[in-house]
Design an enzyme around this catalytic site. Structure first.
Site, PDB file in Angstrom:
ATOM      1  N   ASP A 295     -31.524 -19.099  10.720  1.00  0.00           N
ATOM      2  CA  ASP A 295     -30.611 -18.966  11.619  1.00  0.00           C
ATOM      3  C   ASP A 295     -29.887 -20.415  11.593  1.00  0.00           C
ATOM      4  OD1 ASP A 295     -29.626 -18.560  14.174  1.00  0.00           O
ATOM      5  OD2 ASP A 295     -31.506 -18.400  15.276  1.00  0.00           O
TER       6      ASP A 295
HETATM    7  C1  BGC Z   1     -28.501 -17.788  17.309  1.00  0.00           C
HETATM    8  C2  BGC Z   1     -28.260 -16.426  16.214  1.00  0.00           C
HETATM    9  C3  BGC Z   1     -26.811 -16.716  15.971  1.00  0.00           C
HETATM   10  C4  BGC Z   1     -26.385 -17.864  15.214  1.00  0.00           C
HETATM   11  C5  BGC Z   1     -25.146 -17.962  14.672  1.00  0.00           C
HETATM   12  C6  BGC Z   1     -27.889 -19.418  16.413  1.00  0.00           C
HETATM   13  O1  BGC Z   1     -27.969 -19.959  17.412  1.00  0.00           O
HETATM   14  O2  BGC Z   1     -29.763 -17.957  17.454  1.00  0.00           O
HETATM   15  O3  BGC Z   1     -28.609 -15.390  17.109  1.00  0.00           O
HETATM   16  O4  BGC Z   1     -26.447 -15.511  15.120  1.00  0.00           O
HETATM   17  O5  BGC Z   1     -26.586 -18.907  16.226  1.00  0.00           O
HETATM   18  O6  BGC Z   1     -24.198 -17.818  15.820  1.00  0.00           O
END
Ligand code: BGC
Length: 742
Positions: free
Chosen positions: A264
């Site tokens: 993530d």
């Molecule tokens: C979120 C993800 C997301 C990623 C990219 C993170 O903060 O938890 O779900 O895909 O950011 O934006």
């Protein structure tokens, strides 16, 4: 044919043959993909391999230009293709071609209980992604709704592992049929938003395998997802993005996942763990030039120069690196290097139709006293629409799933268009949010209103007295703590004084319809006062049209709740057992959160504790009536390797076409361990004309009878007596059938 032409043809033929002879194996698509991958691998330098395993910008990673391997582009997900941000920053890039269609949030897809719509959703999204040049969409999210306070539940499929799995598999298949990878998130146990980087989850093996992992397992084994995203939280005191047990043992070992484990954004914390524990691609680490790192941010990623240094110093070989690169190349062959990838479309008529269909199928009718709904557009003369959510764009906000849409029909506009013969008035009633833009995307309509709460309520009540019907559109609104990434909700009740407003409106006009916009249940002390209630989720681009079509009866509502709607927060096990949120350790760096309820989440808890919810899991009304008959089966005893098929007749006994979802729960009548009273193991949604009936058949095998045996560390089905329970919600079981497993 003259000599010159013949010799020219021979020359061409010779050139073609020699070109073919020189063609590298990795470009020879007649060769097996694993052979092509090995061919690339042995051509790559150490620097090229290191480059492949981490980001080069906010949402891209490099290919290998020298070999003609394209860069890899990813984007959020999961409800539409997020607008482009700058190379190195979260700010909008300001493109003029990155508006999209917003599809309904995944809770709505789950509420449709219609797997065919999962395919449609995934394929439509995949087409938008292809147009926008995205090779992987960051979604779907399949975490379980453990508490209605969960800030991101609106992005997920509800509380039940079987329903979630059944709905996510077709979504992934549809998306990946476009040559766009899914990235199933957030693996695993990401059930808190507040302090999501610090929460260390403590959960029994049984709950892990029976409740929190099945949707990921189905995504891997049934849908064949090409990527999975690690989560932010910890499990066994280790961050899940580089968690050896979850990734190496379960995902890549037990489940044989051959795809890519993506971090993530900002979920990577350690080079050594990332190397050995199965993280394949690192994105979003906070060396982003904003906090620190400036010009060489990406070189400082845990899987960049620090990894290379360890290899050069001889502290690590390239075994793990080669495994990561192989997986990434496999992903490339499935996406950027796939032959004949289907073309993309953006904002096509078909995409709007799909978004509308999913929205209409997912809206849930929760209450309808004296058939207040549907409203006849030819008869109703005056309507007052109340509530900020009738005029607030819901596709903007909520965190990473926020979108920039080409169009969003707001509820007020949808109602005005459908009830064009009536006088439609509007009163805001309350003020929740006055922001004009989110993440650089401007709201469609100004929400600025400085009038005090009393004045707004008085205006709404005054107007309510003078009309035939009042439609209040309220709920949560995707701003901080109101169904939004990064924070959980702070209260179960409606925010911004809406409880008071609903009560006041109901006293002014008995024809009060309440439309709740949210991805979570809310406390409903006013339920007896409203005549009708619809759960309308975050419905995307066609929101207003979908809501109006259900209110007018053009569409007969057929959604069913994908989670239990508790009366009070204390009815939810995570809260009654005081295990949400957890407890900070003395060093104030980690919060331990023990899932004390174990497998008893949602209706499993309600059944066990005899709790009466406001609305049970699987509940939803219709404008017609159905009769579900007696369930029969093709046998009374099944073998370990056999199946059993249950059949039940469902009839539309009312006078409107509509759909009923037959739900099959299984109960283990005698077991060596404590088991839930019943668990969902099959369902089928049937569309029926008035008077029409159909036989619905649902087949199960021993998986439906199994539990996770913590001693043996495997799934087990014990021989003995079981019962199939058939109904149209977890509380309304109308027929039962006893059978045994030999
Ligand atoms: C979120 C993800 C997301 C990623 C990219 C993170 O903060 O938890 O779900 O895909 O950011 O934006």
């Amino acid at each position: 044919m003259n000599i010159k032409r013949i010799s020219f043809a021979i020359l061409n033929f010779t050139l073609a043959v020699s070109a073919l002879a020189q063609q590298p194996v990795y470009l020879d698509y007649s060769k097996p993909v694993e052979q092509r991958i090995e061919d690339i691998l042995q051509r790559l330098t150490l620097d090229e391999k290191i480059a492949l395993i981490h980001a080069q910008s906010k949402f891209s990673s490099p290919g290998v230009g020298r070999l003609g391997i394209p860069d890899f582009w990813t984007d959020d997900g999961p409800h539409g293709v997020r607008p482009d941000v700058l190379w190195d920053e979260w700010e909008q890039a300001g493109q003029t071609n990155d508006s999209c269609v917003a599809f309904p949030a995944l809770t709505c897809l789950a509420a449709s209980w219609n797997p065919d719509l999962g395919i449609l959703y995934g394929k439509s999204l995949g087409e938008e992604a292809r147009y926008r040049g995205k090779d992987m969409m960051l979604g779907p999210g399949v975490n379980i709704n453990r508490t209605p306070l969960g800030g991101r539940n609106f992005e997920y499929f509800g509380e039940d592992p079987y329903l979630t799995s059944s709905m996510v598999v077709p979504y992934i298949q549809g998306l990946q049929s476009m040559g766009v990878s899914a990235c199933v998130k957030h693996f695993a146990l990401n059930n808190d938003e507040e302090y999501r980087h610090q929460v260390n989850v403590i959960v029994s093996d049984r709950a892990l395998h029976e409740i929190y992992l099945p949707s990921f397992k189905a995504a891997v084994q049934k849908a064949g997802t090409w990527a999975v995203m690690g989560a932010y939280n910890l499990y066994h005191n280790q961050h899940t993005g580089h968690n050896g047990f979850l990734i190496n043992k379960i995902l890549k070992g037990d489940w044989q996942f051959d795809g890519v484990l993506v971090s993530d954004w900002g979920g990577t914390h350690d080079t050594e763990e990332s190397i050995v524990n199965g993280l394949d691609m690192e994105f979003g680490t906070w060396t982003d030039g904003l906090s620190w790192g400036a010009s060489n941010a990406y070189d400082n990623y845990y899987l960049a120069q620090p990894y290379k240094k360890l290899i050069l110093e001889g502290k690590h070989g390239t075994k793990e690196l080669d495994d990561k690169v192989r997986r990434i190349l496999r992903l490339f062959y499935r996406t950027t290097m796939a032959q004949d990838r289907p073309r993309g479309f953006i904002c096509s008529e078909d995409h709007y139709k799909s978004a509308l269909k999913i929205a209409q199928d997912g809206i849930v009718l929760l209450k309808n006293d004296k058939q207040l709904l549907p409203l006849d557009p030819q008869k109703v003369k005056s309507i007052l629409v109340v509530g900020e959510n009738a005029i607030k764009m819901m596709t903007v906000g909520g965190g990473s799933s926020s979108l920039k849409v080409q169009k969003e029909i707001l509820p007020l506009d949808g109602i005005k268009a459908r009830f064009s013969n009536a006088t439609i008035d509007y009163a805001r009633g309350y003020v929740g949010d006055t922001i004009q833009s989110y993440n650089g995307v401007t709201m469609g309509r100004s929400l600025y209103d400085l009038r005090p709460a009393d004045e707004l309520m008085a205006e709404a009540v005054e107007k309510a007295r003078k009309v035939d019907v009042v439609i209040m559109v309220g709920g949560l609104n995707k701003s901080d703590h109101q169904d939004c990434e990064g924070h959980d909700r702070e209260q179960y009740g409606l925010p911004y004084g809406q409880d008071k407003l609903i009560e006041a409106l109901s006293k002014a006009n008995k024809n009060l319809i309440y439309v709740n916009i949210s991805g979570n249940a809310v406390e409903a002390p006013w339920l007896d006062s409203v005549g009708a209630m619809l759960q309308a989720w975050f419905l995307g681009s066609e929101s207003g049209e979908a809501i109006a079509s259900v209110i007018a009866g053009d569409v007969n509502p057929s959604g069913k709740l994908p989670y239990t709607w508790y009366k009070t927060l204390n009815d939810c096990p995570a809260h009654s057992l005081n295990s949400f949120p957890g407890t900070w350790r003395a060093d104030h760096k980690v919060i331990d959160e023990e899932y004390k309820e174990g497998i008893y989440v949602g209706y499993r808890w309600v059944d066990k504790q005899n709790v009466t919810p406001t609305f049970p899991f699987g509940y939803g009304l219709s404008y017609t009536q159905f009769k579900i008959g007696n369930v029969t089966a093709d046998k009374s005893a099944m073998t370990e390797d056999g199946t059993i098929t249950f059949t039940v007749n469902v009839k539309n006994t009312g006078n409107k076409a509509g759909a009923e979802t037959v739900q099959l729960y299984v109960s283990d009548l005698k077991s060596s361990i404590d088991r839930p009273i019943k668990e969902l193991k099959g369902f089928k949604k049937e569309y029926l004309q008035p008077g029409e009936n159909k036989n619905v058949s649902i087949t199960i095998d021993k998986d439906a009878l199994s539990f996770y045996d913590e001693t043996k560390q495997e799934w087990t089905a014990e021989a003995g007596e079981f019962e199939a329970l058939v109904g149209n919600s977890s509380e309304n079981i109308v027929s039962r059938y006893k059978f045994s497993l030999k």
